[in-house]
Design an enzyme around this catalytic site. Sequence first.
Site, PDB file in Angstrom:
ATOM      1  CB  CYS A   6     -53.137 -51.354 -23.723  1.00 36.14           C
ATOM      2  SG  CYS A   6     -52.325 -50.003 -24.593  1.00 36.14           S
ATOM      3  NE  ARG A  47     -54.612 -45.331 -25.289  1.00 28.48           N
ATOM      4  CZ  ARG A  47     -54.073 -46.434 -24.746  1.00 28.48           C
ATOM      5  NH1 ARG A  47     -54.534 -47.607 -25.077  1.00 28.48           N
ATOM      6  NH2 ARG A  47     -53.095 -46.341 -23.868  1.00 28.48           N
TER       7      ARG A  47
END
Length: 240
Positions: free
Chosen positions: A60, A143
Amino acid sequence: MGDNLEHGSDQAVGNRLPLIGEDAPAFTAETTNGVINFPEDYKGKWVILFSHPADFTPVCTTEFLAFAKRVESFKKLNCELIGLSVDSTYSHIAWLRTIKEKIEYKGQKNADVTFPVIADLKQTVSKLYGMVQPGESDTKAVRAVFFIDPRAKVRALMYYPLSNGRNFDEILRLLIAMQTTDAHACATPADWQPGDDVIIPPPGTTAEATERVANAGADYKSLDWFFNLKPLPKDKLTLP
Ligand code: BEZ
């Protein structure tokens, strides 16, 4: 009301993927930049709404660096970014400060994340957008990337697993491709890049099919009746 719906404060909470062509679900959310009301606050703009699994995680972090690097490119394309995870605003703020103050990756440092990041502790927005996929994780968002156009319609969506970072050049490329399609009534072929030929929508009638082949020449080329390409130079496109 469907079985998988429950009521949060004033927002219905399901866990369904919004589909291409549907209205992007509306929401009010707390973010690192204050409360946002979507879509009201984003009238006339493209929006990329994306989720990440968790703050203070390495994949991330690389993704936020990648978005931060391209924020001006998205702005030039009239597109705002909105991040989201099921972490708190405090956690988001602490993580974004760490990214700016401590992280150097592939030559990028002092990265400023200026776009809002939603603190979706109750999974309200995540569920509206099908971002929590229990087979992968029931506590973290996958995601996801939603491309939402200025009429607040979902135009494209991507879902990646927790383990693999997204390709940010592809996110930018797809946005440019969709804006090109809207502005020039064309489609774009596989691996299209700005400046490449675009595809003329296929003919709808037998007469049009015959005409397409017969009229090919200076303006466009015909590989077959259903497959016609025309040049669209970069100076005719909106590019970052
Ligand atoms: C990461 O961003 O590194 C990550 C987050 C959740 C699960 C696995 C990896």
